[in-house]
Motif scaffolding. Structure first.
Motif, PDB file in Angstrom:
ATOM      1  N   SER A 161       0.869  -1.170   0.000  1.00 54.50           N
ATOM      2  CA  SER A 161       0.000   0.000   0.000  1.00 54.50           C
ATOM      3  C   SER A 161       0.910   1.225   0.000  1.00 54.50           C
ATOM      4  O   SER A 161       1.718   1.403   0.916  1.00 54.50           O
ATOM      5  N   SER A 162       0.791   2.070  -1.009  1.00 59.32           N
ATOM      6  CA  SER A 162       1.738   3.182  -1.146  1.00 59.32           C
ATOM      7  C   SER A 162       1.726   4.145   0.041  1.00 59.32           C
ATOM      8  O   SER A 162       2.806   4.629   0.438  1.00 59.32           O
ATOM      9  N   VAL A 184       2.375  -1.850  -6.843  1.00 63.16           N
ATOM     10  CA  VAL A 184       1.128  -1.363  -6.252  1.00 63.16           C
ATOM     11  C   VAL A 184       0.006  -1.599  -7.262  1.00 63.16           C
ATOM     12  O   VAL A 184       0.039  -1.045  -8.358  1.00 63.16           O
ATOM     13  N   GLY A 186      -3.537  -1.647  -6.202  1.00 65.85           N
ATOM     14  CA  GLY A 186      -4.741  -0.932  -5.822  1.00 65.85           C
ATOM     15  C   GLY A 186      -5.953  -1.791  -5.542  1.00 65.85           C
ATOM     16  O   GLY A 186      -7.069  -1.286  -5.457  1.00 65.85           O
ATOM     17  N   GLU A 191      -3.817  -8.147  -5.746  1.00 66.58           N
ATOM     18  CA  GLU A 191      -2.527  -8.409  -5.084  1.00 66.58           C
ATOM     19  C   GLU A 191      -2.398  -9.888  -4.711  1.00 66.58           C
ATOM     20  O   GLU A 191      -1.349 -10.514  -4.923  1.00 66.58           O
ATOM     21  N   TYR A 203       2.552  -9.164   0.293  1.00 61.49           N
ATOM     22  CA  TYR A 203       1.714  -7.970   0.237  1.00 61.49           C
ATOM     23  C   TYR A 203       1.531  -7.450   1.647  1.00 61.49           C
ATOM     24  O   TYR A 203       1.311  -8.236   2.583  1.00 61.49           O
ATOM     25  N   SER A 205      -0.602  -4.301   3.769  1.00 64.59           N
ATOM     26  CA  SER A 205      -1.563  -3.201   3.704  1.00 64.59           C
ATOM     27  C   SER A 205      -2.465  -3.241   4.925  1.00 64.59           C
ATOM     28  O   SER A 205      -2.617  -4.290   5.562  1.00 64.59           O
ATOM     29  N   ASP A 211     -11.496  -7.539   2.856  1.00 64.54           N
ATOM     30  CA  ASP A 211     -10.335  -7.412   1.979  1.00 64.54           C
ATOM     31  C   ASP A 211      -9.455  -8.659   1.997  1.00 64.54           C
ATOM     32  O   ASP A 211      -8.767  -8.942   1.010  1.00 64.54           O
TER      33      ASP A 211
END
Length: 263
Positions: A161-162, A184, A186, A191, A203, A205, A211
């Motif tokens: 996650s940026s 990334v 989104g 992912e 990954y 985030s 999610d």
């Protein structure tokens, strides 16, 4: 009565294919787009309509189960006891709105807190990733997937996650630096598909249950680990800073966390 997991999986596959047909039909219409927590956290009429469609069908398939949905059309779930369906009607809504691509539909089915079946539908590529311990494997449509290579952090790409990396939350800059590079996408679903296919090895985030529920079932079945950033089990009813990774990469990342590394 014992659950026929094979039949239930077939029923969910058919349900998701019909949901995909409806979503594709609506994509070229004018979308109603609203903000939830801010301008980067969107919800559309398609998210809401798809969740309502999915939950109505789930209640017919499994009337005694609880359903937790992202858009709030399910139950007020306070316990994972019994059967729990966790639904994300459109995962990657920003991508859906801006790109009309790189989004997924996801369903995870849990029994007493243990993942049994997972489904991640890459809508635009028309590939349904499905399976779990009750089916003895994971499939991309009709092709069974093998376990991805157990790569060390230095040997592969990692999804991120940026905002975490920009703010260097939980030493994510050091993790990226130690990897072969960051990607990334989104969408948590996309992912996790990339991890299943061996294109990335992990990954990180902040994720809510819808999610990660489906992906956790599928990835665990393939030998990929899911945990909090410090290696603890995920809370299925709350937000988590989630780490998904191969066994070797998880060890490498947990070592960075333990060493309190900074760039």
């Amino acid at each position: 009565m014992a659950t026929d997991w094979q039949q239930l999986s077939r029923d969910v596959e058919a349900l998701l294919k019909e949901a995909r047909r409806q979503v594709i039909a609506k994509m070229h219409q004018t979308l109603t787009v609203d903000e939830k927590t801010g301008r980067k956290d969107l919800v559309t009429n398609v998210d809401k309509g798809n969740e309502q469609f999915l939950i109505r069908a789930i209640r017919q398939l499994d009337p005694q189960a609880q359903v937790l949905g992202e858009e709030g059309f399910g139950d007020n779930v306070t316990s994972v006891k019994g059967r729990l369906w966790i639904v994300d009607p459109i995962d990657g809504t920003m991508n859906f709105v801006k790109q009309r691509d790189n989004f997924a539909m996801m369903i995870g089915i849990y029994q007493d807190g243990v993942g049994q079946l997972g489904f991640i539908y890459d809508v635009m590529n028309d590939v349904l990733y499905h399976g779990g311990p009750q089916l003895g494997g994971v499939w991309a449509n009709q092709q069974q997937l093998g376990a991805p290579a157990d790569l060390a952090l230095a040997d592969g790409l990692i999804g991120m996650s940026s905002p975490l990396v920009i703010k260097d939350v939980a030493h994510t800059q050091a993790i990226v630096h130690a990897s072969a590079g960051m990607r990334v996408y989104g969408s948590a679903g996309i992912e996790m598909i990339n991890i299943m296919l061996g294109k990335t090895l992990g990954y990180i985030s902040y994720l809510k249950p819808w999610d990660f529920a489906a992906g956790q079932v599928l990835l665990n079945t393939l030998g990929v680990r899911t945990s909090t950033i410090d290696g603890q089990p995920l809370d299925m009813l709350s937000s988590n800073l989630v780490l998904v990774a191969t066994k070797q990469a998880q060890r490498d990342i947990l070592q960075i966390e333990e060493d309190d590394v900074s760039l």
